[in-house]
Design an enzyme around this catalytic site. Structure first.
Site, short mmCIF file in Angstrom:
data_model
loop_
_atom_site.label_atom_id
_atom_site.label_comp_id
_atom_site.label_asym_id
_atom_site.label_seq_id
_atom_site.Cartn_x
_atom_site.Cartn_y
_atom_site.Cartn_z
N ARG A 27 83.90 -17.64 -10.32
CA ARG A 27 83.52 -18.50 -11.17
C ARG A 27 82.12 -18.54 -11.78
O ARG A 27 81.36 -19.44 -11.89
CB ARG A 27 83.78 -19.92 -10.19
CG ARG A 27 85.07 -20.32 -9.58
CD ARG A 27 86.23 -20.30 -10.51
NE ARG A 27 86.13 -21.54 -11.22
CZ ARG A 27 86.73 -22.69 -10.91
NH1 ARG A 27 87.45 -22.82 -9.84
NH2 ARG A 27 86.56 -23.86 -11.75
N ARG A 31 80.47 -24.30 -14.86
CA ARG A 31 79.68 -25.36 -14.30
C ARG A 31 78.22 -25.34 -13.72
O ARG A 31 77.47 -26.54 -14.25
CB ARG A 31 80.55 -26.03 -13.22
CG ARG A 31 82.18 -25.90 -13.54
CD ARG A 31 82.91 -25.89 -12.13
NE ARG A 31 82.74 -24.87 -11.18
CZ ARG A 31 83.44 -24.90 -10.12
NH1 ARG A 31 84.08 -26.00 -9.63
NH2 ARG A 31 83.32 -23.73 -9.11
N ARG A 40 80.20 -26.34 -23.74
CA ARG A 40 81.42 -27.14 -23.57
C ARG A 40 81.39 -28.38 -24.24
O ARG A 40 82.18 -28.84 -24.81
CB ARG A 40 81.09 -27.54 -21.76
CG ARG A 40 82.16 -28.66 -21.59
CD ARG A 40 83.16 -28.07 -20.69
NE ARG A 40 83.92 -29.18 -19.73
CZ ARG A 40 84.33 -30.16 -20.20
NH1 ARG A 40 84.02 -30.57 -21.54
NH2 ARG A 40 84.74 -31.04 -19.23
N ASP A 77 91.85 -20.83 -17.36
CA ASP A 77 92.05 -21.43 -16.39
C ASP A 77 93.29 -21.00 -15.71
O ASP A 77 94.27 -20.29 -16.49
CB ASP A 77 92.00 -22.96 -16.53
CG ASP A 77 91.93 -23.67 -15.07
OD1 ASP A 77 90.76 -23.69 -14.62
OD2 ASP A 77 92.87 -24.25 -14.50
N TYR A 154 99.57 -27.69 -7.76
CA TYR A 154 99.12 -28.65 -8.62
C TYR A 154 100.43 -29.28 -9.47
O TYR A 154 100.30 -30.39 -10.06
CB TYR A 154 98.23 -27.87 -9.76
CG TYR A 154 96.96 -27.45 -9.21
CD1 TYR A 154 95.97 -28.43 -9.26
CD2 TYR A 154 96.77 -26.06 -8.60
CE1 TYR A 154 94.70 -28.31 -8.40
CE2 TYR A 154 95.68 -25.93 -8.06
CZ TYR A 154 94.46 -26.75 -7.94
OH TYR A 154 93.18 -26.59 -7.45
O1 CP3 Z 1 84.07 -18.10 -14.45
C1 CP3 Z 1 84.95 -18.00 -14.23
O2 CP3 Z 1 85.70 -17.37 -13.03
C2 CP3 Z 1 86.03 -17.75 -15.20
C3 CP3 Z 1 86.95 -19.04 -15.32
C4 CP3 Z 1 87.91 -19.86 -14.24
C5 CP3 Z 1 87.98 -21.20 -14.27
N1 CP3 Z 1 88.80 -21.47 -13.27
C6 CP3 Z 1 87.24 -22.31 -15.17
C7 CP3 Z 1 87.12 -23.44 -15.23
C8 CP3 Z 1 88.46 -19.54 -13.13
C9 CP3 Z 1 88.89 -17.98 -12.97
C10 CP3 Z 1 89.15 -20.45 -12.61
C11 CP3 Z 1 90.17 -20.43 -11.74
C12 CP3 Z 1 90.61 -21.56 -11.17
N2 CP3 Z 1 91.12 -22.94 -11.69
C13 CP3 Z 1 91.15 -21.72 -9.86
C14 CP3 Z 1 91.14 -20.76 -8.85
C15 CP3 Z 1 89.82 -20.21 -8.25
C16 CP3 Z 1 89.53 -21.18 -7.31
O3 CP3 Z 1 88.22 -21.37 -7.41
O4 CP3 Z 1 89.99 -21.09 -6.24
C17 CP3 Z 1 91.74 -23.08 -9.72
C18 CP3 Z 1 92.13 -23.70 -8.36
C19 CP3 Z 1 91.58 -23.78 -10.67
C20 CP3 Z 1 92.00 -25.23 -11.07
C21 CP3 Z 1 90.93 -26.00 -11.66
N3 CP3 Z 1 90.23 -25.74 -13.04
C22 CP3 Z 1 90.44 -27.28 -11.05
C23 CP3 Z 1 90.68 -27.78 -9.59
C24 CP3 Z 1 89.44 -27.52 -11.79
C25 CP3 Z 1 88.50 -28.93 -11.89
C26 CP3 Z 1 87.31 -28.54 -10.85
C27 CP3 Z 1 86.50 -27.43 -11.16
O5 CP3 Z 1 86.80 -26.42 -10.60
O6 CP3 Z 1 85.59 -27.58 -12.03
C28 CP3 Z 1 89.51 -26.63 -13.01
C29 CP3 Z 1 88.46 -26.70 -14.16
C30 CP3 Z 1 87.55 -25.77 -14.43
N4 CP3 Z 1 88.16 -24.50 -14.65
C31 CP3 Z 1 86.24 -25.82 -15.08
C32 CP3 Z 1 85.97 -24.28 -15.35
C33 CP3 Z 1 84.55 -23.93 -15.86
C34 CP3 Z 1 85.37 -27.08 -15.11
C35 CP3 Z 1 85.77 -27.43 -16.34
C36 CP3 Z 1 84.80 -28.34 -16.96
O7 CP3 Z 1 83.92 -27.61 -17.62
O8 CP3 Z 1 84.57 -29.55 -16.70
#
Ligand code: CP3
Length: 354
Positions: A27, A31, A40, A77, A154
């Site tokens: 990640r 964020r 964003r 994502d 999910y």
């Molecule tokens: O930097 C990176 O790693 C690249 C991008 C990436 C995102 N999500 C961007 C994202 C990756 C590899 C993921 C994977 C992901 N997404 C997982 C598996 C990784 C882990 O952390 O276990 C999971 C379970 C998700 C599902 C998901 N996406 C959730 C639960 C959420 C909301 C909570 C959160 O993590 O912020 C997201 C949204 C998300 N995916 C954001 C980002 C940058 C935040 C969105 C925003 O900008 O508001």
């Protein structure tokens, strides 16, 4: 074969010699970075950002402009696949992902299909090729997907869950329905990751974020079996180079032998397993990626550096280690602390590769 200026991440995944331990952060784009928050805003919603190849590339590269990272990870994502299956994905502020049409019965499950990688998910492949162009061969690009089990949590729950009450009830009472869902997902993930590889992803990681909530028996039946099928279905070479596959099950420390037996190249480790133990158990078969507790980034830069030193010493001499956090970086982390972490790996790890 395209030129790559820094290939130590790919070399370490294949356990080839390196000059120092490569490092990236799960990640790493997103964020916690103020520049991400600004981009964003310009994009509108999170999915609009994922669908805009120029902006997706911009945020992928943001952490690389700050820190000497050895890999980039596609900005996207894991929920792009269920979104493409028509489940109605929304990201609610403060609530995380929500599906308007969760899968609760065999009738729902029978409507699922393998999305078309051109028309339904082409925007992800466009992002991959744009990022590769923008990286200009500086570091390799990681593609990724969720594991079938993690995606299903999910899709069945309809949102993030603390108890997994709905999907576990389905697993116990309607195992055939869940297996049907997981089958379609495994075929989708194979097509999705192969399309990312064709578009330019140079390694791929499968995020099994919720595999660790299962019993050992259920983990094998409902998560690992499907990841095994995926590993067998992936293109392992592209453009004259091996494409390493990393499996990451959070909470999977007790199953490393079974995970390594899938034929993947590397295992992601969370911080609840000691990396020296993990190396003794599976280090002859796979490389290891991890495994610093992401919470250490709340501590002082001095304490962070000390922890990096401890983990490097635990892994010990030789290749086969990719330094990473044991899970994604927390949103509240001060980016300067992330910088101290990465700098420490680059400065302290050379001695283990002489
Ligand atoms: O930097 C990176 O790693 C690249 C991008 C990436 C995102 N999500 C961007 C994202 C990756 C590899 C993921 C994977 C992901 N997404 C997982 C598996 C990784 C882990 O952390 O276990 C999971 C379970 C998700 C599902 C998901 N996406 C959730 C639960 C959420 C909301 C909570 C959160 O993590 O912020 C997201 C949204 C998300 N995916 C954001 C980002 C940058 C935040 C969105 C925003 O900008 O508001």
């Amino acid at each position: 074969m395209s030129e790559l200026q820094n290939d130590r991440f790919l070399r370490a995944l294949l356990k080839k010699p390196v000059d120092r331990t490569p490092v990236w952060m799960m990640r790493q784009a997103g964020r916690y970075l103020p520049e991400y928050k600004a981009t964003r805003k310009t994009a509108g919603s999170f999915m609009d950002l994922c669908r805009n190849k120029e902006l997706a590339s911009e945020v992928t590269l943001q952490p690389l402009e700050r820190f000497p990272l050895d890999a980039a990870i596609l900005f996207s994502d894991i929920l792009t696949i269920p979104d493409a299956m028509g489940l109605g994905l929304r990201f609610e502020t403060g609530e995380g992902p929500v599906f308007d049409k969760p899968i609760r019965s065999m009738a729902d499950a029978k409507k699922l299909f393998v999305p078309d990688m051109g028309s339904d998910l082409g925007y992800v492949m466009d992002a991959v090729s744009t990022i590769r162009k923008d990286l200009k061969g500086s570091v390799p690009l990681i593609g990724f997907s969720g594991s079938p089990w993690t995606l299903a949590t999910y899709m069945v729950e309809g949102s993030s869950s603390k108890t997994y009450a709905i999907i576990k009830a389905m697993m116990f009472d309607q195992p055939k329905t869940l297996h049907h869902i997981l089958d379609v997902l495994a075929d989708s993930v194979i097509a999705y990751l192969n399309a990312q590889i064709e578009a330019g992803a140079q390694a791929v990681q499968i995020f099994d974020t919720w595999g660790g909530v299962l019993t050992p028996r259920d983990y094998k039946e409902f998560s690992l079996n499907y990841m095994h099928k995926i590993v067998n279905g992936l293109k392992r070479e592209h453009d004259g180079r091996k494409v390493p596959v990393i499996l990451f099950t959070k909470g999977g420390g007790q199953w490393l032998e079974a995970m390594a037996a899938t034929g993947c190249d590397a295992l992601g480790l969370d911080w609840t397993t000691d990396i020296d133990d993990a190396r003794a158990r599976v280090g002859d078969k796979v490389a290891l990626q991890g495994n610093m507790d992401p919470s250490i980034l709340y501590a002082s830069p001095e304490r962070i550096r000390e922890e990096v030193g401890t983990i490097l010493a635990k892994y010990g001499k030789g290749s086969g280690h990719v330094f990473n956090l044991g899970h994604g970086i927390h949103p509240e982390v001060n980016p300067e602390h992330a910088g101290a972490f990465i700098k420490a790996v680059t400065e302290l790890s050379g001695q283990y590769h002489k």
